[in-house]
Design an enzyme around this catalytic site. Structure first.
Site, PDB file in Angstrom:
ATOM      1  N   ASP A 143      -1.115  64.702  55.628  1.00 35.05           N
ATOM      2  CA  ASP A 143      -2.198  64.072  54.872  1.00 35.05           C
ATOM      3  C   ASP A 143      -3.466  64.027  55.728  1.00 35.05           C
ATOM      4  O   ASP A 143      -3.400  64.087  56.963  1.00 35.05           O
ATOM      5  CB  ASP A 143      -1.820  62.634  54.481  1.00 35.05           C
TER       6      ASP A 143
HETATM    7  N1  URA Z   1       4.642  61.740  54.888  1.00 34.85           N
HETATM    8  C1  URA Z   1       3.460  61.257  54.444  1.00 34.85           C
HETATM    9  O1  URA Z   1       3.418  60.296  53.679  1.00 34.85           O
HETATM   10  N2  URA Z   1       2.331  61.847  54.884  1.00 34.85           N
HETATM   11  C2  URA Z   1       2.324  62.883  55.737  1.00 34.85           C
HETATM   12  O2  URA Z   1       1.257  63.372  56.108  1.00 34.85           O
HETATM   13  C3  URA Z   1       3.552  63.373  56.195  1.00 34.85           C
HETATM   14  C4  URA Z   1       4.702  62.788  55.746  1.00 34.85           C
END
Ligand code: URA
Length: 238
Positions: A102
């Site tokens: 993310d």
């Molecule tokens: N899980 C999440 O919620 N975000 C990420 O970036 C990776 C795993």
């Protein structure tokens, strides 16, 4: 392989830039200056550009410590992407992140132009493990760990595979917990949604491991480096 492909693969320019370099008589194969971009070379050929010996490499692998605020994509109309962090000399054709973190997630992100390895690492059947460290708003206890170990059901009823949750420390005054979690799936926002399912919130999230590859802690956020031969061999065994 054609000499122009050889030189393009090692990122010496676009095909037309390479044509120009060849025309300028700057390319030598063994002892001969070449003028034809179509001539064939093999891995035994000694290729020089401006008298520098060029070592052939088809695939490139970089470990990036992804900072917050950049997206795991190859292009975007407005946001900065992880490719914007890569120096031009390393920006080989088809370089792409392996999977996504993310925008606000930090840590280990592999970038490569080896589509087969990327595919293998992301294949759901392979169950490649990912280790994250997270700061959680909420008090994580043994019961939370147990429900993660059984396999959580997310709010949208998605049944998850077992995940290993380890409590590193709990601050009862702040009601915050520092944890590590290992998951073997890669669902959208998975870790955040897992904590959402138990009424908690992820405040920070950092990936530390993917398969057998561990984030080099000396890389500052935004920095990257090529994988070592050992790291690559280990990763391929993930
Ligand atoms: N899980 C999440 O919620 N975000 C990420 O970036 C990776 C795993």
């Amino acid at each position: 392989m054609r000499i122009d492909k050889f030189l393009a693969d090692v990122n010496l320019g676009t095909r037309s830039e390479i044509k120009k370099i060849i025309k300028q008589k700057r390319v030598r194969v063994n002892d001969e200056i070449i003028r034809d971009p179509k001539i064939q070379v093999d891995l035994e050929s000694k290729v020089y550009v401006d008298d520098s010996l060029i070592t052939y490499q088809r695939y490139f692998y970089y470990m990036l410590n992804k900072p917050q605020g950049v997206i795991s994509a190859t292009s975007d109309t407005s946001a900065r992407t992880v490719l914007d962090l890569i120096a031009k000399k390393d920006l080989v054709k088809d370089l792409a992140p392996v999977g996504r973190l993310d925008k606000d997630t930090t840590g280990l992100l592999l970038l490569t132009n080896d589509g087969q390895l990327a595919h293998d690492l992301l294949a759901p059947k392979k169950h490649v493990a990912k280790l994250y460290q997270a700061l959680i708003a909420g008090v994580v206890d043994e019961q939370t760990c147990e429900s993660f170990a059984w396999g959580l059901i997310l709010k949208d009823q998605t049944q998850l595979k077992p995940a290993q949750l380890e409590i590193l420390s709990v601050d009862l005054n702040k009601e915050q917990s520092l944890i590590q979690i290992t998951i073997s799936e890669g669902k959208y926002h998975q870790v955040k949604r897992m904590f959402g399912a138990v009424g908690m919130k992820v405040l920070t999230l950092k990936r530390l491991k993917m398969g057998n590859l561990t984030l080099d802690q000396t890389l500052r956020p935004g920095q990257y480096r090529p994988l070592s031969m050992d790291e690559l061999a280990m990763l391929k065994q993930s």
